[in-house]
Design a protein around this motif. Structure first.
Motif, PDB file in Angstrom:
ATOM      1  N   GLY A 176      42.043  40.480  57.069  1.00  0.00           N
ATOM      2  CA  GLY A 176      42.229  39.900  55.735  1.00  0.00           C
ATOM      3  C   GLY A 176      43.477  39.037  55.670  1.00  0.00           C
ATOM      4  O   GLY A 176      44.157  38.973  54.650  1.00  0.00           O
ATOM      5  N   LEU A 193      34.865  37.494  60.452  1.00  0.00           N
ATOM      6  CA  LEU A 193      34.047  38.714  60.486  1.00  0.00           C
ATOM      7  C   LEU A 193      34.219  39.513  59.202  1.00  0.00           C
ATOM      8  O   LEU A 193      35.153  39.291  58.430  1.00  0.00           O
ATOM      9  N   ALA A 196      42.658  44.066  55.081  1.00  0.00           N
ATOM     10  CA  ALA A 196      41.574  43.503  54.256  1.00  0.00           C
ATOM     11  C   ALA A 196      41.190  44.487  53.151  1.00  0.00           C
ATOM     12  O   ALA A 196      41.093  45.691  53.384  1.00  0.00           O
ATOM     13  N   ARG A 213      30.372  49.630  48.355  1.00  0.00           N
ATOM     14  CA  ARG A 213      31.016  48.478  49.006  1.00  0.00           C
ATOM     15  C   ARG A 213      32.549  48.622  48.971  1.00  0.00           C
ATOM     16  O   ARG A 213      33.236  48.322  49.942  1.00  0.00           O
ATOM     17  N   VAL A 244      34.744  48.750  52.382  1.00  0.00           N
ATOM     18  CA  VAL A 244      35.752  47.735  52.756  1.00  0.00           C
ATOM     19  C   VAL A 244      37.167  48.319  52.679  1.00  0.00           C
ATOM     20  O   VAL A 244      37.999  48.058  53.551  1.00  0.00           O
ATOM     21  N   THR A 302      48.232  37.341  44.274  1.00  0.00           N
ATOM     22  CA  THR A 302      47.372  36.931  45.387  1.00  0.00           C
ATOM     23  C   THR A 302      46.038  36.453  44.807  1.00  0.00           C
ATOM     24  O   THR A 302      45.913  36.286  43.606  1.00  0.00           O
ATOM     25  N   LEU A 309      45.507  38.287  38.485  1.00  0.00           N
ATOM     26  CA  LEU A 309      46.902  38.359  38.038  1.00  0.00           C
ATOM     27  C   LEU A 309      47.432  37.000  37.582  1.00  0.00           C
ATOM     28  O   LEU A 309      48.522  36.913  37.033  1.00  0.00           O
TER      29      LEU A 309
END
Ligand code: NAD
Length: 272
Positions: free
Chosen positions: A19, A68, A97, A128, A132, A210, A217
């Motif tokens: 990430g 990926l 990530a 999910r 992740v 980010t 944000l």
């Protein structure tokens, strides 16, 4: 006595950042490359990955990438092997990530949000986020350990969150147990991997500006809500995290493992 340079030296180290094409991961990749490491970024977003690599190379960084999904276990294993083949070894891995989990059950104004309520949460959405934000950390650590055991050790730095240690009504529910699981997993791994010279720690950020949650944000109301929690009146900039990342990747932190190091402008004190 070691010099300042020796204490923070990561020159020539082989580094993976998952990430790393945005936000906090990009800052990790940058600080490693700026200090002479060879960096491979894994990211799902091919376009952003290409752009970041071009920009970092233009600044003189030794950096490349692989597109990926960190939830793809066989692709992760082969990507680690590709880095080991190209760099000769793997010294430092940032398991970073992560995705947001949608709205919480309350808005920043304190209204109930149906979409965030537990009885209406979509199961595939829960799956999910866990896949992740938690399972991919297991996959990353597994592959890092497989390589680092062969070369006498290394550093694994996992991006957790203060969400692992507090409860937040405005954050999507699956995010909280995923990050709490990350913290506990890291402590367990510190016990198992220490004798192999592998140190593993969490960086636990508070709110940072980010692209997470589609840049949530950056929306003034959300930004204000998080700014008000900070004891220094602002949310974090990815630049703020570089020093801690360098510390945990370098000889300076040689006696630190199994720790969750909070970097949140003091927000947790206000929330608690
Ligand atoms: N920003 C914050 O306020 C904050 C606070 C605490 C913790 N964190 C954690 O920091 C980490 C980085 O988040 P960020 O805020 O920099 O977000 P970001 O969205 O700016 O960056 C995340 C990067 O991860 C990549 N990514 C997402 N899912 C992926 C997948 N399945 N496979 C490969 N790459 C994938 C994205 O493409 C993106 O480049 C996450 O683990 C997040 O939970 C962020």
């Amino acid at each position: 006595m070691a010099s300042l340079h020796q204490m923070f030296d990561v020159g020539g180290k082989s580094v993976i950042v998952t990430g790393g094409a945005s936000g906090i991961g990009r800052a990790y990749a940058e600080v490693m490359a700026e200090n002479g490491a060879r960096v491979c970024i894994f990211d799902l977003d091919a376009e952003r990955l290409d752009k970041v690599i071009c920009e970092m190379k233009a600044g003189g960084g030794d950096v490349w990438g692989q597109t990926l999904d960190v939830a793809d276990r066989s692709r992760m294993a082969s990507a680690f092997d590709t880095v080991a083949d190209r760099h000769g070894r793997i010294d430092v891995v940032f398991a970073n990530a992560g995705i947001d989990a949608g709205p919480g059950f309350l808005s920043t104004e304190g209204h109930r949000i149906a979409e965030g309520a537990i009885d209406l949460l979509e199961d595939h959405h829960w799956d999910r986020v866990i896949e992740v934000n938690l399972t991919s950390v297991y996959t990353t650590v597994k592959n890092a350990a497989r390589h680092m055991k062969q070369t006498g050790g290394g550093r694994i730095i996992v991006t957790s969150s203060i969400a692992a240690q507090i409860n937040e009504a405005i954050v999507g529910t699956p995010y909280m147990p995923a990050k709490a699981g990350v913290d506990h997993f890291v402590r367990q791994m510190a016990m198992e991997l220490g004798t192999y010279g592998i140190l593993i720690n969490c960086i636990s950020p508070g709110p940072f500006m980010t692209n997470i949650a589609g840049g949530r944000l950056q929306i003034p109301a959300d930004r204000r809500a998080f700014e008000q929690q900070s004891l220094i009146g602002r949310i974090g900039d990815p630049e703020d995290i570089k020093g801690l990342a360098l510390y945990l990747a370098s000889p300076c932190s040689s006696y630190v493992t199994g720790s969750q190091i909070v970097i949140d402008g003091g927000s947790m004190h206000r929330i608690k």
